[in-house]
Design a protein around this motif. Structure first.
Motif, PDB file in Angstrom:
ATOM      1  N   MET A 267       0.629  -1.287   0.190  1.00 47.75           N
ATOM      2  CA  MET A 267      -0.056  -0.086  -0.087  1.00 47.75           C
ATOM      3  C   MET A 267       1.009   1.423   0.032  1.00 47.75           C
ATOM      4  SD  MET A 267      -2.865  -1.642  -0.001  1.00 47.75           S
ATOM      5  CE  MET A 267      -2.759  -3.493   0.494  1.00 47.75           C
ATOM      6  N   ILE A 268       0.298   2.217  -0.579  1.00 44.83           N
ATOM      7  CA  ILE A 268       1.047   3.601  -0.754  1.00 44.83           C
ATOM      8  C   ILE A 268       0.169   4.575  -0.073  1.00 44.83           C
ATOM      9  CG2 ILE A 268       2.207   5.290  -2.382  1.00 44.83           C
ATOM     10  CD1 ILE A 268       3.453   2.209  -2.522  1.00 44.83           C
ATOM     11  N   LYS A 269       0.734   5.382   0.743  1.00 47.84           N
ATOM     12  CA  LYS A 269       0.248   6.323   1.482  1.00 47.84           C
ATOM     13  C   LYS A 269       0.892   7.737   0.913  1.00 47.84           C
ATOM     14  CE  LYS A 269      -0.920   8.438   6.033  1.00 47.84           C
ATOM     15  NZ  LYS A 269      -0.573   8.234   7.479  1.00 47.84           N
ATOM     16  N   ALA A 270      -0.110   8.649   0.312  1.00 44.47           N
ATOM     17  CA  ALA A 270       0.203   9.969  -0.282  1.00 44.47           C
ATOM     18  C   ALA A 270      -0.346  10.884   0.829  1.00 44.47           C
ATOM     19  CB  ALA A 270      -0.529  10.001  -1.399  1.00 44.47           C
ATOM     20  N   THR A 271       0.591  11.845   1.042  1.00 46.73           N
ATOM     21  CA  THR A 271       0.044  13.063   1.906  1.00 46.73           C
ATOM     22  C   THR A 271       0.576  14.260   1.170  1.00 46.73           C
ATOM     23  OG1 THR A 271       0.602  11.594   3.910  1.00 46.73           O
ATOM     24  CG2 THR A 271       0.471  14.011   4.193  1.00 46.73           C
ATOM     25  N   ASP A 272      -0.464  15.061   0.969  1.00 46.02           N
ATOM     26  CA  ASP A 272      -0.196  16.439   0.431  1.00 46.02           C
ATOM     27  C   ASP A 272       0.212  17.532   1.426  1.00 46.02           C
ATOM     28  OD1 ASP A 272      -2.649  17.570   1.962  1.00 46.02           O
ATOM     29  OD2 ASP A 272      -3.927  17.419   0.082  1.00 46.02           O
ATOM     30  N   LYS A 273       0.494  18.884   0.928  1.00 41.04           N
ATOM     31  CA  LYS A 273       0.990  19.828   1.791  1.00 41.04           C
ATOM     32  C   LYS A 273       0.066  20.190   2.954  1.00 41.04           C
ATOM     33  CE  LYS A 273       3.542  21.908  -2.203  1.00 41.04           C
ATOM     34  NZ  LYS A 273       3.695  23.107  -2.975  1.00 41.04           N
ATOM     35  N   SER A 274      -1.113  19.837   2.733  1.00 42.81           N
ATOM     36  CA  SER A 274      -1.976  20.281   3.816  1.00 42.81           C
ATOM     37  C   SER A 274      -2.007  19.106   4.922  1.00 42.81           C
ATOM     38  CB  SER A 274      -3.473  20.851   3.015  1.00 42.81           C
ATOM     39  OG  SER A 274      -3.937  19.493   2.759  1.00 42.81           O
ATOM     40  N   GLY A 275      -1.647  18.325   4.548  1.00 46.55           N
ATOM     41  CA  GLY A 275      -1.741  17.123   5.557  1.00 46.55           C
ATOM     42  C   GLY A 275      -2.642  15.923   5.382  1.00 46.55           C
ATOM     43  N   LYS A 276      -3.569  16.367   4.244  1.00 45.65           N
ATOM     44  CA  LYS A 276      -4.511  15.274   3.954  1.00 45.65           C
ATOM     45  C   LYS A 276      -3.792  14.208   3.239  1.00 45.65           C
ATOM     46  CE  LYS A 276      -8.464  14.938   0.925  1.00 45.65           C
ATOM     47  NZ  LYS A 276      -9.372  15.242  -0.145  1.00 45.65           N
ATOM     48  N   SER A 277      -4.356  13.114   3.504  1.00 45.43           N
ATOM     49  CA  SER A 277      -3.766  11.655   3.070  1.00 45.43           C
ATOM     50  C   SER A 277      -4.750  10.608   2.501  1.00 45.43           C
ATOM     51  CB  SER A 277      -3.155  10.971   4.368  1.00 45.43           C
ATOM     52  OG  SER A 277      -1.992  11.416   4.776  1.00 45.43           O
ATOM     53  N   ARG A 278      -4.252   9.804   1.767  1.00 43.32           N
ATOM     54  CA  ARG A 278      -5.049   8.927   0.850  1.00 43.32           C
ATOM     55  C   ARG A 278      -4.168   7.796   0.757  1.00 43.32           C
ATOM     56  NH1 ARG A 278      -8.510  10.801  -3.924  1.00 43.32           N
ATOM     57  NH2 ARG A 278      -9.742   8.893  -3.253  1.00 43.32           N
ATOM     58  N   VAL A 279      -4.729   6.489   0.772  1.00 46.00           N
ATOM     59  CA  VAL A 279      -3.687   5.459   0.681  1.00 46.00           C
ATOM     60  C   VAL A 279      -4.431   4.357  -0.452  1.00 46.00           C
ATOM     61  CG1 VAL A 279      -3.208   3.185   1.775  1.00 46.00           C
ATOM     62  CG2 VAL A 279      -3.671   4.982   3.032  1.00 46.00           C
ATOM     63  N   TYR A 280      -3.421   4.112  -1.230  1.00 48.93           N
ATOM     64  CA  TYR A 280      -3.696   3.362  -2.507  1.00 48.93           C
ATOM     65  C   TYR A 280      -3.003   2.152  -2.441  1.00 48.93           C
ATOM     66  CZ  TYR A 280      -4.362   8.298  -4.141  1.00 48.93           C
ATOM     67  OH  TYR A 280      -4.963   9.531  -4.390  1.00 48.93           O
ATOM     68  N   ALA A 281      -3.844   1.246  -3.092  1.00 47.19           N
ATOM     69  CA  ALA A 281      -3.301  -0.197  -3.251  1.00 47.19           C
ATOM     70  C   ALA A 281      -1.989  -0.165  -4.245  1.00 47.19           C
ATOM     71  CB  ALA A 281      -4.341  -1.095  -3.984  1.00 47.19           C
ATOM     72  N   THR A 282      -1.863   0.362  -5.008  1.00 45.13           N
ATOM     73  CA  THR A 282      -0.624   0.377  -6.050  1.00 45.13           C
ATOM     74  C   THR A 282       0.039   1.882  -6.262  1.00 45.13           C
ATOM     75  OG1 THR A 282      -2.030   0.268  -8.003  1.00 45.13           O
ATOM     76  CG2 THR A 282      -1.402  -1.574  -7.094  1.00 45.13           C
ATOM     77  N   ILE A 283       1.136   1.836  -6.830  1.00 44.56           N
ATOM     78  CA  ILE A 283       1.743   3.130  -7.493  1.00 44.56           C
ATOM     79  C   ILE A 283       1.160   3.517  -8.548  1.00 44.56           C
ATOM     80  CG2 ILE A 283       3.941   3.800  -8.319  1.00 44.56           C
ATOM     81  CD1 ILE A 283       5.731   2.102  -6.435  1.00 44.56           C
ATOM     82  N   ALA A 284       0.715   2.373  -9.533  1.00 42.35           N
ATOM     83  CA  ALA A 284       0.044   3.015 -10.643  1.00 42.35           C
ATOM     84  C   ALA A 284      -1.281   3.604 -10.367  1.00 42.35           C
ATOM     85  CB  ALA A 284      -0.204   1.854 -11.543  1.00 42.35           C
ATOM     86  N   GLU A 285      -2.034   3.011  -9.252  1.00 44.09           N
ATOM     87  CA  GLU A 285      -3.298   3.642  -8.782  1.00 44.09           C
ATOM     88  C   GLU A 285      -3.118   5.018  -8.347  1.00 44.09           C
ATOM     89  OE1 GLU A 285      -7.166   3.220  -5.691  1.00 44.09           O
ATOM     90  OE2 GLU A 285      -5.219   1.652  -5.634  1.00 44.09           O
ATOM     91  N   ALA A 286      -2.018   5.476  -7.297  1.00 40.22           N
ATOM     92  CA  ALA A 286      -1.709   6.674  -7.038  1.00 40.22           C
ATOM     93  C   ALA A 286      -1.249   7.636  -8.190  1.00 40.22           C
ATOM     94  CB  ALA A 286      -0.601   6.594  -5.953  1.00 40.22           C
ATOM     95  N   ALA A 287      -0.576   7.049  -9.143  1.00 37.96           N
ATOM     96  CA  ALA A 287       0.022   8.040 -10.132  1.00 37.96           C
ATOM     97  C   ALA A 287      -1.414   8.531 -11.046  1.00 37.96           C
ATOM     98  CB  ALA A 287       0.891   7.359 -11.023  1.00 37.96           C
ATOM     99  N   LYS A 288      -2.114   7.532 -11.314  1.00 34.87           N
ATOM    100  CA  LYS A 288      -3.555   8.010 -12.152  1.00 34.87           C
ATOM    101  C   LYS A 288      -4.170   8.849 -11.601  1.00 34.87           C
ATOM    102  CE  LYS A 288      -6.902   6.004 -14.885  1.00 34.87           C
ATOM    103  NZ  LYS A 288      -7.736   4.434 -15.202  1.00 34.87           N
TER     104      LYS A 288
END
Length: 72
Positions: free
Chosen positions: A1-22
């Motif tokens: 799993m890949i966790k993406a956190t933006d500058k404001s601190g909001k996070s989302r978790v993706y199953a794959t790198i490809a899903e996060a990138a898209k």
């Protein structure tokens, strides 16, 4: 799993790198570079590996399919 956190601190978790990138509109190879420590962010978003469950519908679906396939 890949966790993406933006500058404001909001996070989302993706199953794959490809899903996060898209979803985020960034290059998957650059996400990999962040995960390997070669970059700090991509498009203002920080990425890290996690054991948290995906927060995206597509990600949750992929995890269910992977678990079902491993039980066969």
């Amino acid at each position: 799993m890949i966790k993406a956190t933006d500058k404001s601190g909001k996070s989302r978790v993706y199953a794959t790198i490809a899903e996060a990138a898209k979803d985020l509109g960034v290059d998957a190879s650059n996400i990999g570079k962040v995960l390997r420590g070669l970059r700090q962010t991509v498009g203002g978003v920080h990425f890290e590996r996690t054991t948290e469950r995906p927060t995206t519908k597509a990600g949750r679906s992929k995890v269910k399919k992977q678990k079902a396939a491993s039980k066969r």
